[in-house]
Scaffold this active site. Structure first.
Site, PDB file in Angstrom:
ATOM      1  N   GLU A 284      -4.400  -8.448  14.999  1.00  0.00           N
ATOM      2  CA  GLU A 284      -3.906  -7.844  14.473  1.00  0.00           C
ATOM      3  C   GLU A 284      -2.645  -7.658  14.854  1.00  0.00           C
ATOM      4  OE1 GLU A 284      -4.623  -4.415  12.873  1.00  0.00           O
ATOM      5  OE2 GLU A 284      -6.585  -5.577  13.155  1.00  0.00           O
ATOM      6  N   TRP A 287      -1.048  -9.621  12.147  1.00  0.00           N
ATOM      7  CA  TRP A 287      -0.561  -8.509  10.467  1.00  0.00           C
ATOM      8  C   TRP A 287       1.039  -8.517  10.814  1.00  0.00           C
ATOM      9  CZ3 TRP A 287      -2.119  -6.873   6.224  1.00  0.00           C
ATOM     10  CH2 TRP A 287      -3.702  -7.110   5.915  1.00  0.00           C
ATOM     11  N   TRP A 315       4.573   8.990 -10.455  1.00  0.00           N
ATOM     12  CA  TRP A 315       4.596  10.462  -9.430  1.00  0.00           C
ATOM     13  C   TRP A 315       5.062  11.150  -9.409  1.00  0.00           C
ATOM     14  CZ3 TRP A 315       2.740   7.043  -5.566  1.00  0.00           C
ATOM     15  CH2 TRP A 315       2.390   6.022  -5.736  1.00  0.00           C
ATOM     16  N   ASN A 350      -2.989   4.163  14.306  1.00  0.00           N
ATOM     17  CA  ASN A 350      -3.541   3.341  13.143  1.00  0.00           C
ATOM     18  C   ASN A 350      -4.175   3.777  11.743  1.00  0.00           C
ATOM     19  OD1 ASN A 350      -2.785   1.157  11.301  1.00  0.00           O
ATOM     20  ND2 ASN A 350      -4.681   0.597  11.460  1.00  0.00           N
ATOM     21  N   TRP A 368       5.322   6.687  -2.692  1.00  0.00           N
ATOM     22  CA  TRP A 368       5.767   5.923  -1.401  1.00  0.00           C
ATOM     23  C   TRP A 368       6.222   5.709  -0.410  1.00  0.00           C
ATOM     24  CZ3 TRP A 368       7.834   1.465   0.051  1.00  0.00           C
ATOM     25  CH2 TRP A 368       7.904   0.830  -1.180  1.00  0.00           C
ATOM     26  N   TRP A 391       3.100   0.362   3.749  1.00  0.00           N
ATOM     27  CA  TRP A 391       3.354   1.314   3.522  1.00  0.00           C
ATOM     28  C   TRP A 391       2.541   1.247   1.513  1.00  0.00           C
ATOM     29  CZ3 TRP A 391       2.992   7.002   2.615  1.00  0.00           C
ATOM     30  CH2 TRP A 391       2.517   7.507   4.112  1.00  0.00           C
TER      31      TRP A 391
END
Ligand SMILES: Cc1cc2nc3c(=O)[nH]c(=O)nc-3n(C[C@H](O)[C@H](O)[C@H](O)COP(=O)(O)OP(=O)(O)OC[C@H]3O[C@@H](n4cnc5c(N)ncnc54)[C@H](O)[C@@H]3O)c2cc1C
Length: 484
Positions: A284, A287, A315, A350, A368, A391
């Site tokens: 993590e 990440w 969208w 998360n 987004w 995102w």
């Protein structure tokens, strides 16, 4: 020349608001001259994104803590506001500094500001020294076999873990000479914290910004949270993750400190921690490294689709649905609990971040970037790399993203990761008398059971904004329009 006569070194603090494992501070403290510690609130240099409200609240607390910690070593923290190049060179002039030191930033907009400052100082013959402190591996160090940047996480992780182990963290400098009497802004005059209304009460009850708070958080995690992390980290109803993200975001603790503490916990068998728990936790942290690697490649990560085909995505513009999502009134309890946790505490688990983001983008078909902006304003850990990369990952438009056609069912996600409904009931007290089999699907609950739990849909809790099946079909149809 006697030490007292040596010119001062300016230590420019930014996203590294700590004394320990701060290579720039350590280098300056080891020099002959006194140091001047400065933080510049720069909302004016071109390209810099102003902090959101929750992050401004955090910054105020973090600066207060840093000032206290520095003062305990006899060093005042000088605060200045304005374009960094101007403010730093003015201060250099004022105190007669011969050198400015800082820890490097990797957000391209911030790095460009740093380059400008370095150029301005070089032109005046002032030395600059910069250090690696915020990432285990700098983005430019990570290259694939063909020499390009990574676009996929797993090979990035593998390559990073194959490098020599990250260096050990540095202790906080013990003795620091400083220069007194340098004028400073008053933190209160920066208006970083809310007054009327004071929306940060919920923040204060869960967070302690600053290096000491970060250290306590890490210790608590190593004692109680790391054990079982590999299996429990997806459970928002447990204290199963470290909650170090805002501390890492503002550099109150470094990834080197966290990495080595986790590795050491495994070696010491602390709290029954297993190798699997530590490996998952380190992944993590990686990440975070990967997100910065992506941001370094694509400075427009927060505003432009990484995959250009998403530029044509149809969208929807729906202000009232966006507002319902922001305020936790979608009618899907796991989504609403997450959005209320975010609003109240400035943080969200998360797993729930993934569910709420997916809901906005896929169930509501809202761009987004609207979600990224809301998170930017409301998260205490709002991070230029992690937020934008995550995102795009959820939306399917990113590098190595979750495929858009994988659409979370918010009811099943709730039932799987909050099986007793404890998380939902905490954040949505109106649902607290519903049984575990109904709490994630109040709209599917027989009227008698709803009445027995004191819930009237539309009064105590909203009816769903969209039907899951219908929304799913609509999202897939939208995706079909941009398939290549
Ligand atoms: C839509 C969305 C937006 C997000 N926005 C942010 C953000 O603005 N800032 C932020 O720090 N994280 C963000 N994340 C990533 C992740 O949700 C948080 O880092 C994590 O929840 C923080 O909790 P923790 O410290 O308890 O994590 P832990 O599980 O204890 O992990 C330790 C650290 O690793 C890093 N980390 C963990 N997961 C991720 C991840 N998926 N991506 C990048 N780094 C990670 C964080 O620095 C975290 O503190 C976002 C995720 C999603 C899905």
């Amino acid at each position: 020349m006697p030490p007292a006569a040596s010119p001062p070194t300016l230590v420019w603090f930014r996203d590294d608001l700590r004394l320990a494992d701060n290579p720039a501070l350590t280098a300056a403290a080891g020099g002959d001259g006194p140091i001047v510690a400065v933080y510049v609130l720069d909302e004016e240099s071109p390209g810099l994104r102003p902090l959101g409200g929750a992050a401004r609240w955090w910054l105020a607390g973090s600066l207060r803590a840093l000032a206290t910690d520095l003062r305990a070593r006899g060093v005042p923290l000088v605060l200045r506001r304005g374009p960094a190049a101007q403010r730093i060179s003015e201060l250099v002039e004022e105190v007669g500094a011969a050198e400015v030191v800082w820890n490097r930033r990797y957000d391209p907009a911030a790095a460009a500001v740093d380059d400008t400052v370095a150029d301005v100082l070089a032109a005046r013959g002032v030395g600059v020294a910069t250090f690696q402190a915020a990432l285990l591996v700098e983005p430019a160090q990570m290259r694939t076999k063909t020499g390009g940047p990574y676009g996929v996480f797993t090979p990035f992780l593998r390559a990073l873990l194959a490098l020599p182990e990250p260096r050990f963290p540095l202790p906080a400098p013990k003795a620091v000479r400083s220069l007194a009497g340098v004028p400073s802004d008053r933190l209160e005059d920066w208006d970083l914290e809310p007054t009327a209304p004071d929306w940060a009460a919920g923040f204060r009850s869960v967070w302690r910004p600053g290096e000491a708070g970060a250290g306590d958080r890490l210790t608590a995690f190593l004692d109680e949270g790391l054990k079982g992390y590999a299996t429990l980290r997806d459970r928002p109803d447990r204290t199963s993750t470290s909650r170090l993200s805002p501390h890492l975001r503002f550099g109150e603790i470094s990834p080197f400190q966290v990495f080595h503490a986790a590795r050491h916990a495994r070696e010491a068998g602390r709290g029954g921690t297993t190798g699997q728990d530590v490996d998952k936790f380190v992944a993590e942290l990686v990440w975070r490294e990967f997100a910065y690697h992506l941001l370094a490649q694509n400075p427009r990560l927060a505003t432009a689709n990484h995959q250009p085909r998403f530029d044509a995505f149809p969208w929807r513009s729906d202000a009232s649905a966006l507002h319902a999502w922001q305020r936790g009134r979608t009618g899907y309890p796991i989504v609403d609990a997450g959005m209320r946790e975010l609003w109240t505490t400035g943080w969200m688990h998360n797993r729930v971040r993934m569910v709420v983001a997916s809901f906005l983008v896929k169930h509501l078909l809202i761009d987004w970037r609207e979600g990224e902006r809301w998170f930017w304003d409301t998260l205490v850990d709002a991070d230029p790399a992690n937020n934008a990369a995550s995102w795009q990952w959820v939306a399917g438009s990113g590098a190595d993203a979750a495929p858009y056609f994988r659409i979370f069912n918010p009811v099943l996600q709730g039932e799987k990761f909050d099986p007793d409904g404890a998380y939902v009931k905490h954040w949505i007290p109106a649902l607290r008398r519903l049984g575990a089999q109904h709490v994630h699907r109040p709209f599917d609950t027989p009227p008698l059971e709803l009445a027995a739990a004191g819930v009237t849909l539309g009064r105590d809790y909203p009816a769903p904004l969209v039907d899951h099946k219908v929304a799913r079909e609509r999202a897939l149809a939208a995706l079909a329009t941009i398939k290549t």
